[in-house]
Scaffold this active site. Structure first.
Site, PDB file in Angstrom:
ATOM      1  N   TYR A 137       0.851  -1.181   0.000  1.00 24.13           N
ATOM      2  CA  TYR A 137       0.000   0.000   0.000  1.00 24.13           C
ATOM      3  C   TYR A 137       0.894   1.242   0.000  1.00 24.13           C
ATOM      4  O   TYR A 137       1.947   1.244  -0.605  1.00 24.13           O
ATOM      5  CB  TYR A 137      -0.986  -0.053   1.176  1.00 24.13           C
ATOM      6  N   ARG A 190      -8.472  11.433  -7.435  1.00 22.31           N
ATOM      7  CA  ARG A 190      -7.603  12.006  -6.394  1.00 22.31           C
ATOM      8  C   ARG A 190      -6.837  10.870  -5.726  1.00 22.31           C
ATOM      9  O   ARG A 190      -7.052  10.537  -4.576  1.00 22.31           O
ATOM     10  CB  ARG A 190      -8.454  12.775  -5.363  1.00 22.31           C
ATOM     11  N   LYS A 208      -5.961  -1.914  -1.163  1.00 22.33           N
ATOM     12  CA  LYS A 208      -6.825  -1.770   0.004  1.00 22.33           C
ATOM     13  C   LYS A 208      -7.472  -3.102   0.376  1.00 22.33           C
ATOM     14  O   LYS A 208      -7.538  -3.483   1.541  1.00 22.33           O
ATOM     15  CB  LYS A 208      -7.915  -0.736  -0.302  1.00 22.33           C
ATOM     16  N   GLU A 280     -13.144   5.278  -2.410  1.00 19.11           N
ATOM     17  CA  GLU A 280     -11.720   5.510  -2.168  1.00 19.11           C
ATOM     18  C   GLU A 280     -11.143   6.471  -3.193  1.00 19.11           C
ATOM     19  O   GLU A 280     -11.262   6.255  -4.410  1.00 19.11           O
ATOM     20  CB  GLU A 280     -10.963   4.175  -2.228  1.00 19.11           C
ATOM     21  N   ASP A 281     -10.529   7.532  -2.706  1.00 22.42           N
ATOM     22  CA  ASP A 281      -9.789   8.478  -3.543  1.00 22.42           C
ATOM     23  C   ASP A 281     -10.634   9.111  -4.644  1.00 22.42           C
ATOM     24  O   ASP A 281     -10.175   9.303  -5.784  1.00 22.42           O
ATOM     25  CB  ASP A 281      -8.538   7.807  -4.126  1.00 22.42           C
ATOM     26  N   ASP A 303     -12.757   6.218   3.750  1.00 22.88           N
ATOM     27  CA  ASP A 303     -11.644   6.169   4.690  1.00 22.88           C
ATOM     28  C   ASP A 303     -11.120   7.545   5.084  1.00 22.88           C
ATOM     29  O   ASP A 303     -10.440   7.679   6.088  1.00 22.88           O
ATOM     30  CB  ASP A 303     -10.500   5.387   4.040  1.00 22.88           C
ATOM     31  N   ASP A 304     -11.424   8.567   4.291  1.00 23.81           N
ATOM     32  CA  ASP A 304     -10.663   9.800   4.408  1.00 23.81           C
ATOM     33  C   ASP A 304     -11.433  11.014   4.889  1.00 23.81           C
ATOM     34  O   ASP A 304     -10.828  11.947   5.386  1.00 23.81           O
ATOM     35  CB  ASP A 304     -10.050  10.157   3.046  1.00 23.81           C
ATOM     36  N   ASN A 474       0.589  13.091   4.218  1.00 27.67           N
ATOM     37  CA  ASN A 474       1.305  12.142   3.362  1.00 27.67           C
ATOM     38  C   ASN A 474       1.561  12.762   2.000  1.00 27.67           C
ATOM     39  O   ASN A 474       0.826  13.654   1.588  1.00 27.67           O
ATOM     40  CB  ASN A 474       0.459  10.873   3.178  1.00 27.67           C
ATOM     41  N   ASN A 518      -1.991   5.291  10.848  1.00 26.17           N
ATOM     42  CA  ASN A 518      -2.255   4.651   9.561  1.00 26.17           C
ATOM     43  C   ASN A 518      -3.691   4.138   9.537  1.00 26.17           C
ATOM     44  O   ASN A 518      -4.124   3.438  10.453  1.00 26.17           O
ATOM     45  CB  ASN A 518      -1.275   3.487   9.370  1.00 26.17           C
TER      46      ASN A 518
END
Length: 618
Positions: A137, A190, A208, A280-281, A303-304, A474, A518
């Site tokens: 990852y 993204r 993931k 995700e993203d 997740d974000d 990050n 994390n």
């Protein structure tokens, strides 16, 4: 449920379950176990004999096939005569991996292993998680996505593009597994901090879901990576002869919304009500609207980010099991990053003393990520102190590019910043904000590297015996400070954690081990908890429960080393405890459908976790 071989015409055989309890989309967990990763579909058989067996990554054991298995399954002569144990295979592979000097080479070697021997891949990852997590990852998966077209060898998930509009249900039925429990989906806009990578973002869902299995025990065949390809605005990719996606600008507006809506409806129709869909993203504007739109109709998670606001939605009543159209006011999704940070802060209280409301927080970065973390901390404060969240927010201050967020700026602030505009005179920069607010806990979510300067860390250390410093951005180059800088500039006083991995630091004759905030601590166990309880909706209290479960796994030994996160080597145990906490909350809220409730949820979670050990074939 053990597996046996059924002989077919021509000397071939098929791996067939001894019993078929459950077997449907709605009954996989509870009745079926997570370790049973073969359910035969109505339209296809998995041939498992001779050369076909060696080419099937789910059942291939390579040189670990025993003498009797080689005779029974037509493997004689197809393998060298030596018989190696799985442990010896693992040792050899780790030696081979260490021969590669570049992380991307290691990533490609691991992906090759996953495609030829699934159980050995997960055994390797589980046993060497601290070493291999940054390869499978972040950060290496980012480079893999950038070069995905050049290194692409074999598809590992479903690619759904605008070409499939009107046919997405048919596309989903092309996937060979019917009992899907977790889907990770991206549109590639993204990817990490790398921007729009279009179709090449597939590396993120693949990575993931590998962690869902290795760290959370969700069986591999129950996981489905998906990329929604609506084009890309990345000119470099559009000109790249090896680019594997649609060569067009990104679709937006109604065309985009219609494709995503068709996908979400098709997922529920094909895989059922209880499949977890993790976004995700996605770019923030789409991520927010997707969670807002589908949070009340699907089991969805991101997740974000967080979402809050006023919007029209289908509201699900877990008591009456009815739905209606209503305005949901202040509806909130609190997601994985925030839960991990909250867990670290709660664990740090074992060093600092007191409860959350006794401490003052200062954030550098007031975007959606920063405000999402702040909101979850405020909610936990509210729960602990039995005070309104409007009051607990006043213990949390945020700094953006224009300085401290204060009430005099309220008219010009974006909506998600307004709850954090407190009464205070204007302050133009972080250093002066630290001096004015005197935080006990300093958190960076700015995405800008080296913003926790020596002066900032010296200032926060001057009025704290043990300042908590969390540099969350990050990748490593964007981290607000390094572990070495935090420990050195604070003269060893800092309790430090970061978003990127940093090695141990020796300062003034003492070893300091930084923690890493994390997301992999939270989402595998969180997903497992949703699945084993048959949860039908994600609720913000489940995220709080997950954070509390993670914080509870920090031992006194960890605390003595200054660690506010437990070692990753214990991640499967940690995930089981998080899953139990999440499942318990689902049962308490009336959102769980797996009945009756198990007496011991931790043991039940552990019993449901996928095992990568080889099976014996008869």
């Amino acid at each position: 449920m053990e597996s046996t071989m059924k002989e077919l015409r021509g000397g071939e055989s098929v791996l067939e379950p001894k019993s078929n309890v459950g077997g449907g989309v709605e009954d996989v967990y509870g009745e079926d176990r997570a370790t049973e990763d073969q359910l035969i579909t109505p339209w296809a058989f998995s041939v498992a004999s001779g050369s076909s067996l060696l080419r099937d990554p789910r059942y291939n054991k390579g040189l670990a096939f025993s003498e009797s298995e080689r005779d029974a399954h037509y493997l004689r002569g197809l393998l060298p005569p030596a018989v190696l144990s799985q442990q010896l295979q693992e040792k050899k592979l780790m030696m081979n991996l260490q021969q590669h000097h570049l992380p991307l080479q290691k990533y490609m070697a691991l992906m090759d292993l996953q495609e030829r021997n699934e159980r050995l891949f997960y055994k390797l990852l589980i046993d060497n998680v601290e070493e291999l997590l940054p390869i499978v990852y972040t950060p290496t998966v980012g480079e893999a996505c950038q070069k995905y077209g050049s290194i692409f060898r074999r598809p590992q998930g479903l690619f759904i593009s605008l070409k499939e509009k009107g046919k997405i249900l048919e596309v989903l039925k092309n996937w060979p597994e019917r009992s899907i429990q977790v889907i990770v989906v991206t549109d590639g806009e993204r990817i990490l901090g790398l921007g729009d990578l279009g179709c090449q973002g597939m590396g993120i869902p693949v990575g993931k879901l590998a962690l869902y299995t290795a760290l959370g025990g969700v069986r591999p065949s129950a996981c489905l990576p998906v990329t929604i390809d609506v084009g890309t605005n990345n000119e470099q990719l559009l000109k790249d002869e090896f680019y594997i996606g649609l060569r067009q600008k990104r679709a937006t507006g109604q065309e985009y919304d219609d494709l995503l809506n068709e996908f979400m409806c098709a997922v529920k129709q094909n895989f059922g009500e209880k499949v977890l869909i993790q976004f995700e993203d996605f770019a923030n504007h789409n991520a927010f609207s997707l969670l807002a739109k589908y949070g009340t109709t699907h089991l969805v998670f991101n997740d974000d980010i967080q979402v809050k606001g006023h919007f029209y939605a289908r509201f699900y009543d877990s008591t009456s099991f009815r739905s209606s159209t209503t305005v949901v006011r202040g509806f909130l999704f609190l997601q994985g990053t925030a839960a991990v940070v909250l867990a670290g802060v709660v664990a740090a209280l074992k060093i600092l003393g007191g409860i959350l409301v006794d401490h003052t927080f200062l954030f550098l970065g007031a975007g959606e990520a920063g405000t999402g973390i702040a909101e979850l901390i405020a909610l936990e404060m509210s729960k602990q102190a039995k005070a309104p969240v409007e009051e607990t927010r006043k213990k949390i201050w945020l700094v953006d590019s224009k300085g401290l967020i204060v009430s005099s700026r309220k008219d010009t602030l974006q909506h998600f910043k307004k709850p954090w505009a407190h009464e205070h005179e204007p302050v133009k920069d972080l250093l002066n904000a630290v001096k004015a607010i005197k935080p006990t806990i300093l958190i960076g979510s700015s995405g800008v590297g080296r913003t926790f300067t020596k002066e900032v860390i010296e200032a926060v250390s001057s009025f704290n015996e043990r300042p908590v410093i969390m540099a969350l951005s990050n990748p490593t180059s964007q981290s607000e400070c390094t572990a070495e800088e935090a420990y050195t500039w604070s003269k060893g006083k800092a309790i430090f954690a970061s978003g990127s991995p940093f090695g141990p630091v020796r300062y003034n004759g003492k070893d300091f081990v930084p923690g890493q905030a994390n997301n992999a601590y939270i989402f595998p166990g969180f997903g497992l908890g949703l699945v084993i309880s048959g949860t039908i909706r994600v609720h913000d209290e489940m995220l709080l429960a997950a954070a509390e479960g993670l914080a509870g796994q920090v031992t006194e030994e960890n605390i003595e080393k200054g660690l506010i996160y437990p070692p990753f080597q214990n991640i499967r145990k940690i995930s089981a405890h998080i899953a139990a906490k999440v499942a318990a909350k689902a049962y308490d809220l009336g959102l769980a459908s797996r009945l009756p409730r198990p007496d011991n949820l931790v043991k039940y979670a552990e019993s449901c976790m996928y095992s990568p050990l080889y099976r014996n074939y008869r």
